[in-house]
Write an enzyme that holds these catalytic residues in place. Structure first.
Site, mmCIF file in Angstrom:
data_model
loop_
_atom_site.group_PDB
_atom_site.id
_atom_site.type_symbol
_atom_site.label_atom_id
_atom_site.label_comp_id
_atom_site.label_asym_id
_atom_site.label_seq_id
_atom_site.Cartn_x
_atom_site.Cartn_y
_atom_site.Cartn_z
ATOM 1 N N LYS A 211 -42.947 -10.606 -8.531
ATOM 2 C CA LYS A 211 -44.002 -11.175 -7.694
ATOM 3 C C LYS A 211 -43.492 -12.434 -6.984
ATOM 4 O O LYS A 211 -43.629 -12.581 -5.780
ATOM 5 C CB LYS A 211 -45.215 -11.503 -8.577
ATOM 6 C CG LYS A 211 -46.383 -12.082 -7.860
ATOM 7 C CD LYS A 211 -47.558 -12.247 -8.836
ATOM 8 C CE LYS A 211 -48.650 -13.104 -8.208
ATOM 9 N NZ LYS A 211 -49.783 -13.300 -9.105
ATOM 10 N N ARG A 273 -49.637 -9.273 -15.273
ATOM 11 C CA ARG A 273 -49.995 -8.299 -16.310
ATOM 12 C C ARG A 273 -51.124 -7.372 -15.869
ATOM 13 O O ARG A 273 -51.568 -6.523 -16.639
ATOM 14 C CB ARG A 273 -50.352 -9.022 -17.615
ATOM 15 C CG ARG A 273 -51.414 -10.093 -17.476
ATOM 16 C CD ARG A 273 -51.482 -10.964 -18.723
ATOM 17 N NE ARG A 273 -52.404 -12.093 -18.572
ATOM 18 C CZ ARG A 273 -52.096 -13.247 -18.007
ATOM 19 N NH1 ARG A 273 -50.897 -13.428 -17.485
ATOM 20 N NH2 ARG A 273 -52.978 -14.225 -17.933
#
Ligand code: G6Q
Length: 548
Positions: A211, A273
């Site tokens: 990310k 997550r």
């Protein structure tokens, strides 16, 4: 409905009611709980998105259940859920929306948040991923030397690894078998070395999943992958054919040498997550194909809608979350075992460890005040039946109460005939049902003695029982069911976070270690000195350097 106050848990009427009920309720044995209530299973089970949940073996009475449901209302779970689904910045410490639910919204939904056409952007990326995945699957995408890609290696860590690995294993049945998948996460060079040892760079595609595109482990592994590829392929131009990036950071992706045409993006409102259904799922999509990936998203979405709209007494994630609160705060259970009786879910407990523990392992409320009740428990587990021959002993007869989540599917994806032996799947399911029954109801000393066991040995054979569990059952492990199952846990984690008043979507606890690793490295590499480090660390670093 009251205004949400992160610090207000203990002042709610429902919490006080639970405190009043707890002394008597927690003394009850599941045997009594079952005999007190006819129709216990019917009133303590529910079903949605293809998943049936039997929570009758949890240690709650009807009064406790009613108080837990009131707690959800008093803590404004409904309002907080709407805030999440509509893009309010509920991740307050990072000032971000939390919109993983938008990743699986159907195309026709319109959702605009902070000036972004969320659904449109999500579907643009999914469409690009689909085309790319198909070109790998059908061999159209050629490597630098003209060979089709046979090996897909995902490089990522934490949220950029655990979801992809878990989903690859879970959906292996649906995977394209002439493609090989590997997942590299650890900065330990062995992970890289062993993962590529038998691969040919000419036929290998690296997916660099990060990310931020700054994560130390991932960047190191990606650089090793570059070196490994270029050693054989020679030419820098080869990178374009053998590297793609999954990231929110186009600038750093470009800086690494990956063409942004080969980058699949996502957004700051997707937590690591919570990202397996974003571009981070590219390896999953290549493995099972875009249609199966869409089914996975549909399963997530079905559970999202259920969570958002169903009354809480029938709401799987809300009930799971509330039962977790009861077990943690009133039965004092510090851990939860996740026990899938499904080999394909071998990495599901590891995936859930991050989802649950990184989300709810917090000691202050959203307003920064120290909590004076317990929050997130430890999650752990293994697929059945293996655990029965190792750690189940402690769950059955140890001094700690460990609530268990059992998960199984009615139909196996592969029938394996055994000669002159019971069917594998029947045997598997007989075991899971036997375990939850033994845990719940145990075996009394009287029953043990009646079997002719001597009085000396009898105490060792007594099974106290009264060990709570929830059983989840679905028809078979499909992409849809997997999506629904993951969303169930995502929202049960959210439910608990809302009850406890903590921020489930940041993870500041992992930062200090990262900073210190940067400080320690010069001690190892250059023998540098750093007075700000503790004496033990300095001494260990010196010993390492001497032995290297
Ligand atoms: C997850 C965490 C964390 C993160 C990894 C990888 O919620 O934020 O596990 O996913 O640290 O981060 P990058 O994707 O930025 O490399």
């Amino acid at each position: 409905m009251t205004e949400y106050n992160p610090d207000g848990l203990e002042a709610t009427a429902a919490w006080k009611k639970l405190q009043d009920l707890a002394p008597a309720a927690t003394k009850l044995h599941l045997r009594e709980i079952f005999s007190n209530e006819s129709g216990r299973v019917e009133t303590n089970s529910t079903e949605a998105a293809g998943i049936y949940m039997d929570y009758s073996k949890q240690r709650i009475t009807p009064e406790v259940k009613a108080a837990l449901l009131e707690l959800a209302e008093e803590r404004d779970l409904r309002g907080r859920t709407e805030d999440m689904f509509t893009g309010k910045h509920i991740n307050v410490t990072e000032d971000r929306a939390v919109l993983h639910t938008a990743l699986r919204d159907p195309r026709e939904v319109t959702l605009e948040v902070d000036g972004q056409n969320v659904t449109g952007d999500v579907n643009d990326v999914l469409d690009r991923m689909g085309k790319f995945a198909d070109s790998i699957r059908n061999g159209d995408w050629k490597g630098h030397t003209g060979k089709p890609i046979k090996n897909i290696v995902n490089i990522g860590i934490g949220g950029s690894d655990l979801g992809p690995v878990m989903a690859f294993e879970a959906l292996k049945f649906y995977s394209q078998r002439d493609l090989t998948f590997r997942f590299i996460s650890n900065v330990d060079g062995i992970d890289f070395a062993e993962s590529v040892i038998d691969l040919d760079p000419e036929e290998t595609l690296f997916i660099v999943a990060s990310k931020t595109f700054t994560t130390q482990e991932t960047m190191n592994n990606a650089k090793s992958a570059r070196r490994w590829s270029l050693e054989k392929l020679g030419d820098e131009d080869a990178i374009a054919k053998h590297f793609v990036a999954l990231s929110t950071n186009a600038e750093l992706v470009e800086g690494f040498g990956i063409d942004t045409a080969n980058m699949f993006g996502f957004w700051d409102w997707v937590g690591g997550r919570y990202s397996m259904d974003s571009a981070i799922g590219l390896s999953t999509m290549i493995s099972v194909g875009p249609d199966n990936f869409r089914d996975l998203l549909n399963g997530f979405h079905a559970m999202d809608e259920h969570f958002r709209t169903a009354p809480y007494d029938q709401n799987l994630p809300a009930l799971a979350g509330l039962l977790g609160v009861w077990n943690r705060n009133f039965l004092d259970c510090a851990t939860v075992a996740v026990l899938p009786y499904e080999q394909y879910l071998m990495r599901f407990p590891a995936y859930l460890q991050q989802l649950t523990m990184e989300s709810n392992g917090k000691h202050v409320t959203l307003s920064g005040n120290e909590v004076d009740y317990e929050t997130g428990p430890i999650y752990w587990g293994e697929p059945g039946t293996n655990g029965q021959h190792s750690f189940y002993q402690l769950i059955h007869q140890g001094t700690s109460i460990i609530p268990c989540d059992f998960i199984f599917f009615a139909r196996p994806l592969i029938d394996v005939p055994a000669e002159d032996a019971p069917d594998h799947h029947d045997l598997l399911i007989a075991n899971v049902l036997a375990q939850s029954s033994a845990l719940g109801f145990g075996k009394t000393e009287e029953e043990v003695l009646a079997e002719g066991v001597s009085p000396e040995v009898a105490p060792h054979k007594v099974m106290e029982g009264n060990r709570p569990s929830t059983t989840y059952m679905a028809e078979s492990l499909t992409p849809f069911t997997l999506g629904a199952l993951v969303a169930l846990y995502e929202h049960s984690v959210f439910t608990q976070g809302v009850i406890w008043g903590i921020g489930s979507f940041d993870q500041w606890g992992v930062e200090l270690g990262k900073v210190l690793a940067k400080k320690v490295l010069p001690l190892l590499v250059e023998g540098a000195e750093d007075d700000s480090l503790d004496a033990s660390t300095v001494s260990l670093a010196a010993r390492y350097r001497a032995k290297e």
